[in-house]
Design a protein around this motif. Sequence first.
Motif, PDB file in Angstrom:
ATOM      1  N   VAL A 231       0.857  -1.073   0.066  1.00  0.00           N
ATOM      2  CA  VAL A 231       0.031  -0.142   0.046  1.00  0.00           C
ATOM      3  C   VAL A 231       1.055   1.196   0.008  1.00  0.00           C
ATOM      4  N   ARG A 232       0.493   2.407  -0.403  1.00  0.00           N
ATOM      5  CA  ARG A 232       0.999   3.568  -0.653  1.00  0.00           C
ATOM      6  C   ARG A 232       1.015   4.627   0.504  1.00  0.00           C
ATOM      7  N   GLN A 233       1.947   5.009   1.211  1.00  0.00           N
ATOM      8  CA  GLN A 233       1.988   6.002   2.230  1.00  0.00           C
ATOM      9  C   GLN A 233       2.949   7.304   2.178  1.00  0.00           C
ATOM     10  N   ARG A 234       2.389   8.518   2.199  1.00  0.00           N
ATOM     11  CA  ARG A 234       3.531   9.523   2.242  1.00  0.00           C
ATOM     12  C   ARG A 234       4.459   9.155   3.311  1.00  0.00           C
ATOM     13  N   LEU A 235       5.547   9.894   2.877  1.00  0.00           N
ATOM     14  CA  LEU A 235       6.943   9.788   3.608  1.00  0.00           C
ATOM     15  C   LEU A 235       6.963  10.761   4.639  1.00  0.00           C
ATOM     16  N   VAL A 236       6.346  12.144   4.439  1.00  0.00           N
ATOM     17  CA  VAL A 236       6.425  13.324   5.251  1.00  0.00           C
ATOM     18  C   VAL A 236       4.691  13.322   5.548  1.00  0.00           C
ATOM     19  N   ARG A 237       4.467  13.226   7.029  1.00  0.00           N
ATOM     20  CA  ARG A 237       3.145  13.502   7.457  1.00  0.00           C
ATOM     21  C   ARG A 237       3.150  14.833   8.523  1.00  0.00           C
ATOM     22  N   THR A 238       1.969  15.431   8.440  1.00  0.00           N
ATOM     23  CA  THR A 238       1.593  16.573   9.121  1.00  0.00           C
ATOM     24  C   THR A 238       0.627  16.242  10.064  1.00  0.00           C
ATOM     25  N   HIS A 239       0.720  16.555  11.266  1.00  0.00           N
ATOM     26  CA  HIS A 239      -0.216  16.105  12.624  1.00  0.00           C
ATOM     27  C   HIS A 239      -1.337  16.836  12.273  1.00  0.00           C
ATOM     28  N   PRO A 240      -2.668  16.342  12.503  1.00  0.00           N
ATOM     29  CA  PRO A 240      -3.960  17.239  12.119  1.00  0.00           C
ATOM     30  C   PRO A 240      -4.202  18.208  13.272  1.00  0.00           C
ATOM     31  N   VAL A 241      -3.737  17.971  14.461  1.00  0.00           N
ATOM     32  CA  VAL A 241      -3.934  19.148  15.435  1.00  0.00           C
ATOM     33  C   VAL A 241      -2.775  19.923  15.784  1.00  0.00           C
ATOM     34  N   SER A 242      -1.532  19.592  15.986  1.00  0.00           N
ATOM     35  CA  SER A 242      -0.265  20.437  16.176  1.00  0.00           C
ATOM     36  C   SER A 242       0.388  21.085  15.014  1.00  0.00           C
ATOM     37  N   GLY A 243       0.015  20.362  13.794  1.00  0.00           N
ATOM     38  CA  GLY A 243       0.654  20.803  12.552  1.00  0.00           C
ATOM     39  C   GLY A 243       2.172  20.517  12.380  1.00  0.00           C
ATOM     40  N   ARG A 244       2.555  19.660  13.216  1.00  0.00           N
ATOM     41  CA  ARG A 244       4.061  19.237  13.145  1.00  0.00           C
ATOM     42  C   ARG A 244       4.143  18.210  12.251  1.00  0.00           C
ATOM     43  N   ARG A 245       5.347  18.354  11.341  1.00  0.00           N
ATOM     44  CA  ARG A 245       5.511  17.325  10.471  1.00  0.00           C
ATOM     45  C   ARG A 245       6.373  16.174  10.912  1.00  0.00           C
ATOM     46  N   SER A 246       6.275  15.055  10.204  1.00  0.00           N
ATOM     47  CA  SER A 246       7.001  13.818  10.806  1.00  0.00           C
ATOM     48  C   SER A 246       7.533  12.751   9.844  1.00  0.00           C
ATOM     49  N   LEU A 247       8.383  12.123  10.030  1.00  0.00           N
ATOM     50  CA  LEU A 247       8.848  11.072   8.977  1.00  0.00           C
ATOM     51  C   LEU A 247       8.035   9.936   9.234  1.00  0.00           C
ATOM     52  N   TYR A 248       7.248   9.510   8.190  1.00  0.00           N
ATOM     53  CA  TYR A 248       6.486   8.183   8.375  1.00  0.00           C
ATOM     54  C   TYR A 248       7.278   7.095   7.694  1.00  0.00           C
ATOM     55  N   LEU A 249       8.283   6.467   8.573  1.00  0.00           N
ATOM     56  CA  LEU A 249       9.083   5.411   8.330  1.00  0.00           C
ATOM     57  C   LEU A 249       8.375   4.073   8.831  1.00  0.00           C
ATOM     58  N   SER A 250       8.851   3.040   8.698  1.00  0.00           N
ATOM     59  CA  SER A 250       8.311   1.871   9.157  1.00  0.00           C
ATOM     60  C   SER A 250       9.298   0.728   8.589  1.00  0.00           C
ATOM     61  N   SER A 251       9.586  -0.362   9.117  1.00  0.00           N
ATOM     62  CA  SER A 251      10.173  -1.467   8.436  1.00  0.00           C
ATOM     63  C   SER A 251       9.365  -2.198   7.466  1.00  0.00           C
TER      64      SER A 251
END
Length: 298
Positions: free
Chosen positions: A194-214
């Motif tokens: 399945v496809r996932q963005r690598l950079v996500r933005t938190h819906p409340v804080s607006g902070r960005r994060s790396l969306y990584l996973s094994s």
Amino acid sequence: MNVSIRQIHPVFVGEVSGIDISRRLSRDEIAAVEAGMDRYAVLVFHDQKLTDEQQMAFSRNFGPLEDARGGNITRPEDKRLQVGMNDVSNLGKDGRPLDRESRVRLFNLGNMLWHSDSSFRPIPAKYSLLSARVVNPVGGNTEFADMRAAYDALDADTKALIEDLVCEHSLMYSRGSLGMLDYSEEERAMFRPVRQRLVRTHPVSGRRSLYLSSHAGGIVGMPMPEARILLRELTEHATQPGFVYVHRWRPSDFVMWDNRQMMHRVRRYDESQPRDMRRTTVAGDAPTTVQVQAVSSA
Ligand code: OGA
Ligand code: MN
């Protein structure tokens, strides 16, 4: 209400006191926990003796539970726990540690790789909530890495490079990296990437994060080895000690985390002894590829 939250790591993780999560919570208590999750992304509660029903009821305060089908290779008739509970113990239906050669045990060893729960699903998980029923005598710490702090610390060129990248996630990638390569046709269909963005933005804080996973094993439009090198480099960066909290379990500890902003893994333990950990999972609300804009611009 006297819920209070104390930060216990330099960059994230709150320890919550003044709340009994086995009981029905007030609106204010739920709001306090939610606000704590938005800010700290991992919350630790001590001395929370729970039944499975109480754990599910507490979890539903934060949204519907995820449909756990398709997330593992345990046959329904071999499940130790009821629907709604994710069994992350090392135990079989008979309550005893699984055999060394058990395929379920080998599959579950994947939890020792850094991951975000359900990143292999089209709509990945929001929160995971883990209750320690029986703590293993040796090892078995759970580690959490803050993907917001990791994102913030990237250089500007890397941020620009990854901004719009989309990864492919599958359980076959995480387990494949452990040498588990044989799957039935049915499992292959279930584990379709399945496809996932690598950079996500938190819906409340607006902070960005790396969306990584094994589970991430490729990047759309990028040659495979190049994608894997980039993912490895980002994962190494994101899991450096300054971004990691190590949870050493005590019986009746309860930890909840935001999979949208965290990775986690469990460390090796004595598998001849029980480790009874039970997870509930709150479902996410949309695919990451149609990311909802932040409500605040913080
Ligand atoms: C999980 C998981 C870690 C652990 O519950 O999602 O990865 O400590 N578990 O068992
Ligand atoms: Mn997990």
